[in-house]
Design an enzyme around this catalytic site. Structure first.
Site, PDB file in Angstrom:
ATOM      1  N   GLY A  14      20.194  48.539 178.649  1.00  0.00           N
ATOM      2  CA  GLY A  14      19.950  49.503 177.467  1.00  0.00           C
ATOM      3  C   GLY A  14      20.084  50.863 177.812  1.00  0.00           C
ATOM      4  N   GLY A  20      17.695  55.464 177.941  1.00  0.00           N
ATOM      5  CA  GLY A  20      18.604  55.356 178.836  1.00  0.00           C
ATOM      6  C   GLY A  20      19.467  56.647 178.939  1.00  0.00           C
ATOM      7  N   TYR A 149       8.370  40.850 167.772  1.00  0.00           N
ATOM      8  CA  TYR A 149       8.643  41.781 168.999  1.00  0.00           C
ATOM      9  C   TYR A 149       7.503  41.985 169.728  1.00  0.00           C
ATOM     10  CZ  TYR A 149       9.948  46.279 170.947  1.00  0.00           C
ATOM     11  OH  TYR A 149      10.249  47.534 171.915  1.00  0.00           O
ATOM     12  N   ARG A 221       0.046  58.226 164.150  1.00  0.00           N
ATOM     13  CA  ARG A 221       0.992  57.855 165.456  1.00  0.00           C
ATOM     14  C   ARG A 221       0.784  58.945 166.556  1.00  0.00           C
ATOM     15  NH1 ARG A 221       0.675  53.829 162.833  1.00  0.00           N
ATOM     16  NH2 ARG A 221       2.258  52.549 161.901  1.00  0.00           N
TER      17      ARG A 221
HETATM   18  O1  GFB Z   1       8.253  54.326 163.463  1.00  0.00           O
HETATM   19  P1  GFB Z   1       7.773  53.331 162.626  1.00  0.00           P
HETATM   20  O2  GFB Z   1       8.748  52.442 162.045  1.00  0.00           O
HETATM   21  O3  GFB Z   1       7.099  52.028 163.408  1.00  0.00           O
HETATM   22  O4  GFB Z   1       6.767  53.934 161.665  1.00  0.00           O
HETATM   23  P2  GFB Z   1       5.528  51.850 164.013  1.00  0.00           P
HETATM   24  C1  GFB Z   1       6.161  53.529 160.706  1.00  0.00           C
HETATM   25  C2  GFB Z   1       5.489  54.293 159.909  1.00  0.00           C
HETATM   26  O5  GFB Z   1       5.950  55.404 159.390  1.00  0.00           O
HETATM   27  C3  GFB Z   1       4.895  53.705 158.681  1.00  0.00           C
HETATM   28  C4  GFB Z   1       6.148  55.464 157.710  1.00  0.00           C
HETATM   29  O6  GFB Z   1       3.553  54.256 158.369  1.00  0.00           O
HETATM   30  C5  GFB Z   1       5.644  53.791 157.794  1.00  0.00           C
HETATM   31  O7  GFB Z   1       5.187  53.784 156.483  1.00  0.00           O
HETATM   32  N1  GFB Z   1       7.708  55.531 157.420  1.00  0.00           N
HETATM   33  C6  GFB Z   1       7.830  56.693 156.464  1.00  0.00           C
HETATM   34  C7  GFB Z   1       8.700  55.167 157.667  1.00  0.00           C
HETATM   35  N2  GFB Z   1       9.051  56.771 156.062  1.00  0.00           N
HETATM   36  C8  GFB Z   1       9.641  55.726 157.031  1.00  0.00           C
HETATM   37  C9  GFB Z   1      11.105  55.515 157.067  1.00  0.00           C
HETATM   38  O8  GFB Z   1      12.052  55.975 156.436  1.00  0.00           O
HETATM   39  N3  GFB Z   1      11.350  54.825 158.075  1.00  0.00           N
HETATM   40  C10 GFB Z   1      10.323  54.094 158.910  1.00  0.00           C
HETATM   41  N4  GFB Z   1      10.619  53.145 159.975  1.00  0.00           N
HETATM   42  N5  GFB Z   1       9.101  54.381 158.628  1.00  0.00           N
HETATM   43  C11 GFB Z   1       6.945  50.353 165.359  1.00  0.00           C
HETATM   44  C12 GFB Z   1       6.942  48.758 165.777  1.00  0.00           C
HETATM   45  O9  GFB Z   1       5.926  50.348 164.551  1.00  0.00           O
HETATM   46  O10 GFB Z   1       6.702  50.948 166.485  1.00  0.00           O
HETATM   47  C13 GFB Z   1       7.946  48.558 166.802  1.00  0.00           C
HETATM   48  O11 GFB Z   1       6.950  48.145 164.470  1.00  0.00           O
HETATM   49  C14 GFB Z   1       7.909  49.705 167.813  1.00  0.00           C
HETATM   50  O12 GFB Z   1       7.911  47.243 167.054  1.00  0.00           O
HETATM   51  C15 GFB Z   1       7.687  51.077 167.364  1.00  0.00           C
HETATM   52  O13 GFB Z   1       7.251  49.169 168.815  1.00  0.00           O
HETATM   53  C16 GFB Z   1       7.207  51.576 168.629  1.00  0.00           C
HETATM   54  O14 GFB Z   1       4.814  53.086 164.733  1.00  0.00           O
HETATM   55  O15 GFB Z   1       4.689  51.534 162.638  1.00  0.00           O
END
Ligand code: GFB
Length: 350
Positions: A14, A20, A149, A221
């Site tokens: 990766g 990476g 995952y 987060r």
């Molecule tokens: O980074 P993210 O997708 O991952 O963040 P997770 C999700 C959060 O951001 C949720 C909000 O609360 C979403 O509602 N959000 C707002 C958005 N707008 C957006 C957008 O446009 N895109 C995305 N993606 N989110 C992941 C895991 O969880 O964490 C993975 O599912 C991985 O497996 C990663 O481990 C670190 O923090 O929720």
């Protein structure tokens, strides 16, 4: 085992993705021989999905046979943000299980002296006492949004212990929080929250279109800048020898809400319009605060994490500079044209 011998080959799977790329940058830009810089006798090899499909045992073996690594940082994975995880649970489970099994088995067969594999704080149980720490990985089911995952990644910890117990292998793992930075996947739908929101916000500014943030904005987060994480991986490779994982994170008091991070992105982009939330889209896990106490006590000296606003500004600048020439960013259109999950970008980010 610290890397002090004259010939070390460090293979980074990766190696062309977000983390990476950051490791390549840190190794090449920190002073030679320093704690995070390149050291005499080290050869670093960064491989990506173009070099091999690590789901295939023969291709994995071919890579180990070609490079004969003494050390491995294993980042390769099928990855994505919340919404991609929700759509492709089986693919996340299977692809990652295959990749991890092939990499660890080859590392054992080829006599690799140390492997660090990348997990994620989403592997932790959904219902557990906070803050998360390294002892709590297996105490209950992960959040249902990303169980494919999460279970595949959790099994790396089990495999590390079994390789140690049966064969004496020095395999361990790192558990980062949500990573972002240059060379991320900036796909509008599949990526993690920071790259998705930076991309959307830049588009809204350029086209004078609405900037829509998914979910309620309330979830919390912890974010880590990819260059900080890269240093921590290099530290762990050189200075940590135990099968037990280490959480690589900012402090648990540095949780921010999705709204706060959106405001910081708006400032970094210089977007002057309004944005709105779309609560019809999932929020995912409400919070997953992780403790970095073990990390800090092991590091020994103070580690300076890059402030979130500085890291966001640099990431925005990188995306602006690479927007027109980077195929990974243009992939956002490929997905809309019907590409499947495996041909979009099977291997890359953490
Ligand atoms: O980074 P993210 O997708 O991952 O963040 P997770 C999700 C959060 O951001 C949720 C909000 O609360 C979403 O509602 N959000 C707002 C958005 N707008 C957006 C957008 O446009 N895109 C995305 N993606 N989110 C992941 C895991 O969880 O964490 C993975 O599912 C991985 O497996 C990663 O481990 C670190 O923090 O929720």
């Amino acid at each position: 085992m610290a890397i002090e011998t004259s010939h070390s080959v460090i293979l980074v799977t990766g190696g062309t993705g977000l983390v990476g790329y950051a490791i390549q940058h840190v190794i090449n830009s920190e002073p030679l021989g320093s704690r995070f810089g390149r050291r005499a006798g080290e050869t670093w090899v960064f491989i990506g999905s173009k070099d091999a499909d690590l789901r295939d045992p023969e291709q994995a073996r071919m890579i180990f046979d070609k490079h004969k690594p003494t050390h491995v940082i294993h980042l390769a994975a099928l990855v994505g943000g919340l919404y991609r995880n929700m759509r492709y649970k089986l693919s996340f489970l299977r692809d990652n299980t295959l990749i991890n099994d092939n990499v660890l088995r080859c590392a054992h067969e080829f006599g690799v002296s140390k492997v660090i594999s990348c997990l994620s704080t989403c592997v932790f149980p959904d219902n557990v006492t906070y803050p998360l720490d390294e002892s709590k990985i297996h105490l209950g089911p992960p959040h249902e949004s990303n169980y494919g995952y999460a279970y595949a990644k959790r099994m790396i910890d089990i495999a590390n212990r079994a390789y140690h117990d049966e064969h004496g292998c020095n395999f361990t793992s790192a558990i980062p929080t949500n990573v972002f930075g240059p060379n991320d996947n900036f796909d509008l739908e599949d990526s993690h929250v920071i790259p998705a929101l930076i991309h959307k916000c830049l588009q809204a500014k350029r086209d004078n279109t609405p900037f829509v943030v998914f979910g309620t904005g309330k979830p919390l987060r912890q974010f880590i800048y990819s260059f900080d994480l890269a240093k921590l991986f290099i530290w762990q490779l050189r200075e940590y020898d135990d099968v037990e994982p280490v959480i690589l994170s900012v402090g648990e008091d540095e949780e921010v809400s999705i709204k706060q991070v959106t405001d910081a992105i708006v400032a970094a982009v210089g977007f002057e319009g309004e944005y709105r939330f779309d609560p019809s889209r999932a929020d995912g896990q409400f919070r997953k605060p992780a403790s970095n106490q073990k990390l800090l006590s092991l590091l020994g000296s103070k580690f300076e994490f890059t402030p979130l606003d500085v890291a966001l500004r640099d990431t925005v600048r990188w995306l602006v500079e690479h927007y027109d020439k980077d195929a990974r960013i243009r992939r956002t259109n490929a997905r809309k044209n019907g590409s499947s999950v495996t041909d979009v970008h099977p291997i890359g980010r953490k």
